[in-house]
Design a protein around this motif. Structure first.
Motif, PDB file in Angstrom:
ATOM      1  N   THR A   1      41.610   5.330  36.111  1.00 42.79           N
ATOM      2  CA  THR A   1      42.753   6.252  36.068  1.00 42.79           C
ATOM      3  C   THR A   1      42.528   7.350  35.031  1.00 42.79           C
ATOM      4  O   THR A   1      42.719   8.541  35.308  1.00 42.79           O
ATOM      5  CB  THR A   1      44.061   5.483  35.728  1.00 42.79           C
ATOM      6  OG1 THR A   1      44.188   4.398  36.637  1.00 42.79           O
ATOM      7  CG2 THR A   1      45.276   6.379  35.814  1.00 42.79           C
TER       8      THR A   1
ATOM      9  N   LEU B   1      42.219  11.326  35.713  1.00 46.56           N
ATOM     10  CA  LEU B   1      43.128  12.307  35.099  1.00 46.56           C
ATOM     11  C   LEU B   1      42.339  13.364  34.333  1.00 46.56           C
ATOM     12  O   LEU B   1      42.666  14.554  34.372  1.00 46.56           O
ATOM     13  CB  LEU B   1      44.119  11.594  34.170  1.00 46.56           C
ATOM     14  CG  LEU B   1      45.162  10.711  34.887  1.00 46.56           C
ATOM     15  CD1 LEU B   1      46.005   9.926  33.873  1.00 46.56           C
ATOM     16  CD2 LEU B   1      46.078  11.561  35.774  1.00 46.56           C
TER      17      LEU B   1
ATOM     18  N   PHE C   1      43.461   9.368  44.217  1.00 46.13           N
ATOM     19  CA  PHE C   1      43.406   7.940  43.896  1.00 46.13           C
ATOM     20  C   PHE C   1      43.747   7.163  45.163  1.00 46.13           C
ATOM     21  O   PHE C   1      44.768   7.443  45.811  1.00 46.13           O
ATOM     22  CB  PHE C   1      44.412   7.603  42.797  1.00 46.13           C
ATOM     23  CG  PHE C   1      44.031   8.148  41.448  1.00 46.13           C
ATOM     24  CD1 PHE C   1      43.186   7.433  40.610  1.00 46.13           C
ATOM     25  CD2 PHE C   1      44.499   9.385  41.014  1.00 46.13           C
ATOM     26  CE1 PHE C   1      42.822   7.939  39.364  1.00 46.13           C
ATOM     27  CE2 PHE C   1      44.142   9.891  39.776  1.00 46.13           C
ATOM     28  CZ  PHE C   1      43.302   9.171  38.950  1.00 46.13           C
TER      29      PHE C   1
ATOM     30  N   GLN D   1      50.636   2.256  43.325  1.00 44.25           N
ATOM     31  CA  GLN D   1      50.427   3.349  42.375  1.00 44.25           C
ATOM     32  C   GLN D   1      49.819   2.789  41.077  1.00 44.25           C
ATOM     33  O   GLN D   1      50.368   1.860  40.493  1.00 44.25           O
ATOM     34  CB  GLN D   1      51.754   4.034  42.055  1.00 44.25           C
ATOM     35  CG  GLN D   1      51.523   5.240  41.177  1.00 44.25           C
ATOM     36  CD  GLN D   1      52.820   5.929  40.771  1.00 44.25           C
ATOM     37  OE1 GLN D   1      53.788   5.884  41.502  1.00 44.25           O
ATOM     38  NE2 GLN D   1      52.811   6.536  39.615  1.00 44.25           N
TER      39      GLN D   1
ATOM     40  N   LEU E   1      49.134   5.984  36.008  1.00 44.15           N
ATOM     41  CA  LEU E   1      49.029   7.272  36.699  1.00 44.15           C
ATOM     42  C   LEU E   1      50.367   8.000  36.762  1.00 44.15           C
ATOM     43  O   LEU E   1      51.337   7.481  37.296  1.00 44.15           O
ATOM     44  CB  LEU E   1      48.494   7.047  38.119  1.00 44.15           C
ATOM     45  CG  LEU E   1      48.277   8.317  38.948  1.00 44.15           C
ATOM     46  CD1 LEU E   1      47.220   9.205  38.307  1.00 44.15           C
ATOM     47  CD2 LEU E   1      47.848   7.967  40.360  1.00 44.15           C
TER      48      LEU E   1
ATOM     49  N   VAL F   1      46.367  16.003  41.176  1.00 37.51           N
ATOM     50  CA  VAL F   1      46.273  14.556  41.393  1.00 37.51           C
ATOM     51  C   VAL F   1      47.026  14.140  42.655  1.00 37.51           C
ATOM     52  O   VAL F   1      48.166  14.548  42.877  1.00 37.51           O
ATOM     53  CB  VAL F   1      46.839  13.797  40.162  1.00 37.51           C
ATOM     54  CG1 VAL F   1      47.067  12.324  40.491  1.00 37.51           C
ATOM     55  CG2 VAL F   1      45.880  13.921  38.986  1.00 37.51           C
TER      56      VAL F   1
ATOM     57  N   PHE G   1      47.846  10.610  45.304  1.00 40.30           N
ATOM     58  CA  PHE G   1      47.744   9.152  45.434  1.00 40.30           C
ATOM     59  C   PHE G   1      47.913   8.778  46.898  1.00 40.30           C
ATOM     60  O   PHE G   1      48.850   9.230  47.570  1.00 40.30           O
ATOM     61  CB  PHE G   1      48.817   8.466  44.574  1.00 40.30           C
ATOM     62  CG  PHE G   1      49.013   7.018  44.931  1.00 40.30           C
ATOM     63  CD1 PHE G   1      47.964   6.116  44.855  1.00 40.30           C
ATOM     64  CD2 PHE G   1      50.262   6.550  45.344  1.00 40.30           C
ATOM     65  CE1 PHE G   1      48.135   4.786  45.208  1.00 40.30           C
ATOM     66  CE2 PHE G   1      50.440   5.216  45.690  1.00 40.30           C
ATOM     67  CZ  PHE G   1      49.374   4.336  45.623  1.00 40.30           C
TER      68      PHE G   1
END
Ligand code: GMT
Length: 374
Positions: free
Chosen positions: A19, A23, A34, A39, A43, A50, A52
């Motif tokens: 993570t 980032l 990601f 999640q 994050l 970014v 997810f």
């Protein structure tokens, strides 16, 4: 660059490293995706660049075990296609490297080339990966990764010893982002809510698995608190939580121990600490020991795996053989016995942690990415 990061989203070190790396890459202007089943705990989705993507496993009564790697490789194929990713970086070999390999092959049929980097984190090699149930598939997916990294020299050597590896393994140490440490930013830590003025604060953070030997933590603390007034903060949760609780009751030290559960605020907790204990059976790196050192906290640890590459014996703390409870408690007392000695260890720990900053480590990953992309 557009990078897909596959990780475990839980409190474990591999998920934290993945993570923080993602980032940092996003912060440098890369687009980071990601990909995992929840999640990731550290994050913040409102971060620029970014994304997810949740891997959903459809349940079906016939399945005794849900086929996660199938769902993951299917997801990887669609995300690579949709967002035109340049590369995948999978953290923890099982089953991520295997799923990435399958995705790569599926995409090749559509003339889409997607290299993948596998980062080995520890138990994927030492505890789980080398088990006969997984060994051949893990070996295969490591050998078929476009690049492989390990978080310590010790883990690299373990991988070469336990598997028949035909690939170069780059060692890239875990890292800390100094901006996230209150002490590094000269913020004051108010410890009065946790302990009395004359008490030292001892901390242990883990997933409470047997490999962490938390019973040793309690036994070390028990000996220590008889000589030096102190409190123990236990952060995390897992299978050993209850038996640890029982041991504390048996030893009649429960009033000196605070169970804080899982926390997203480890830096703030460590900021209050005088000593960190990590007596693990095996530890490929010990990210949490590094996090402790970055918060000016010396470390009492076992000498297993990669811990000697992080904790320097007699300088940033002490190392002992696994299970050497008497020696570990004596060493803890040596560090804590007076303010001058404690301050010296704290400063050494802090200084050494600066060898593992994001600024020093990130370029190493970028060089690996460039290599596989070329
Ligand atoms: O320590 C754990 O049980 C969690 C595990 C994980 O994969 O999340 O941690 C491993 O990876 C960390 C990050 O690279 C390392 O700092 C830990 O030392 C390593 N754990 C073990 O080797 C037991």
């Amino acid at each position: 660059m557009k990078i897909g990061i596959v990780l475990y989203p839980t409190f474990g070190g591999s998920g934290v490293v993945a993570t923080e790396l993602g980032l940092a890459l996003a912060n440098k202007g890369n687009e980071v995706h990601f990909i995992t089943y929840n999640q990731p705990v550290r994050l913040n989705l409102l971060t620029k660049n970014v994304f997810f993507h949740e891997v959903y496993v459809e349940e079906y009564p016939l399945f005794h075990y849900q086929p996660y790697e199938l769902a993951l490789s299917t997801k990887l194929v669609s995300i690579v296609e949709q967002y035109k990713l340049d590369l995948l970086h999978v953290h923890y070999a099982i089953p991520h490297a295997y799923a990435a390999y399958m995705a790569q092959k599926m995409l090749a049929e559509k003339n889409i080339i997607i290299p993948f980097v596998t980062t080995l984190h520890g138990t994927d090699i030492t505890l789980v990966g080398s088990h006969p149930s997984y060994k051949r598939a893990v070996e295969f997916s490591i050998n078929n990764s476009n690049a492989v990294t390990a978080v310590s020299n010790s883990l690299r050597n373990d991988t070469l010893r336990l598997f028949n590896i035909k690939k170069e393994i780059d060692v890239i140490y875990n890292f800390i982002d100094v901006n996230k440490y209150p002490i590094l930013n000269n913020k004051i830590c108010n410890r009065s809510s946790l302990a009395l003025k004359n008490e030292r604060i001892i901390t242990h953070i883990s997933n409470f698995r047997p490999v962490k030997r938390i019973h040793d933590v309690i036994k070390i603390f028990n000996k220590l608190q008889k000589k030096i007034p102190s409190r123990l903060l236990l952060v995390g949760d897992g299978p050993e939580r209850e038996s640890v609780d029982r041991l504390c009751t048996e030893l009649q030290i429960k009033d000196k121990i605070l169970f804080l559960g899982n926390s997203n605020d480890v830096n703030r907790i460590l900021c209050h600490s005088d000593l960190f204990i990590l007596p693990s059976q095996t530890e490929s790196f010990g990210l949490v020991a590094l996090e402790a050192m970055a918060a000016k906290t010396p470390v009492i640890s076992s000498n297993s795996g990669g811990l000697p590459e992080v904790n320097l014996n007699g300088i940033t703390g002490f190392l002992s053989n696994v299970g050497a409870i008497n020696e570990m408690s004596k060493n803890a007392i040596t560090i804590l016995k007076n303010d001058e000695t404690l301050e010296e260890f704290k400063l050494n720990a802090f200084k050494h942690s600066k060898n593992f900053t994001l600024e020093k480590i990130l370029p190493k990953y970028l060089r690996v990415y460039e290599r596989v992309l070329n």
